[in-house]
Scaffold this motif. Structure first.
Motif, short mmCIF file in Angstrom:
data_model
loop_
_atom_site.label_atom_id
_atom_site.label_comp_id
_atom_site.label_asym_id
_atom_site.label_seq_id
_atom_site.Cartn_x
_atom_site.Cartn_y
_atom_site.Cartn_z
N HIS A 10 21.65 5.51 1.15
CA HIS A 10 20.46 6.19 1.68
C HIS A 10 20.00 5.61 3.01
O HIS A 10 19.11 6.18 3.66
N LEU A 11 20.59 4.51 3.46
CA LEU A 11 20.24 3.94 4.76
C LEU A 11 21.23 4.35 5.84
O LEU A 11 21.09 3.94 6.99
N LEU A 12 22.23 5.16 5.48
CA LEU A 12 23.26 5.58 6.44
C LEU A 12 23.04 7.02 6.88
O LEU A 12 22.58 7.85 6.11
N SER A 13 23.37 7.29 8.13
CA SER A 13 23.27 8.63 8.69
C SER A 13 24.21 8.70 9.90
O SER A 13 24.84 7.71 10.25
N GLU A 14 24.28 9.87 10.52
CA GLU A 14 25.09 9.99 11.74
C GLU A 14 24.54 9.09 12.84
O GLU A 14 25.29 8.53 13.62
N GLU A 15 23.22 8.97 12.90
CA GLU A 15 22.59 8.12 13.91
C GLU A 15 22.70 6.64 13.57
O GLU A 15 22.61 5.79 14.44
#
Length: 85
Positions: A45-50
């Motif tokens: 939940h702390l990962l994203s494309e940004e």
């Protein structure tokens, strides 16, 4: 471990002791255990494309071995920095 699991958002403090000849020092040991087969890595939940993963995943037992080798080899205080992708 905190640094890896939070993808670098938080870092665990380094343990430092300053002796004081005038005051008694009290230490409290705290321990935790993790399944050696558990995979350790950044929380999803702390990962994203940004904010992509900055640390690779690995089993807890392998991280423990690396941790020991890192400190025994005198390579500095933060093993997490050596595990960056």
């Amino acid at each position: 471990l905190v640094q890896i699991m939070t993808n670098g958002i938080f870092t665990g403090p380094m343990h430092r002791v300053v002796t004081n000849a005038d005051k008694e020092r009290i230490s409290v040991a705290m321990f935790y255990g993790v399944d050696p087969e558990q995979e350790i890595g950044p929380m999803a939940h702390l990962l994203s494309e940004e904010q992509p993963a900055q640390y690779r995943k690995m089993k807890a037992k392998d991280l423990l071995v690396l941790h020991h080798e890192h400190y025994a080899g005198g390579r500095g205080p933060r093993i997490a920095d050596t595990l960056k992708i």
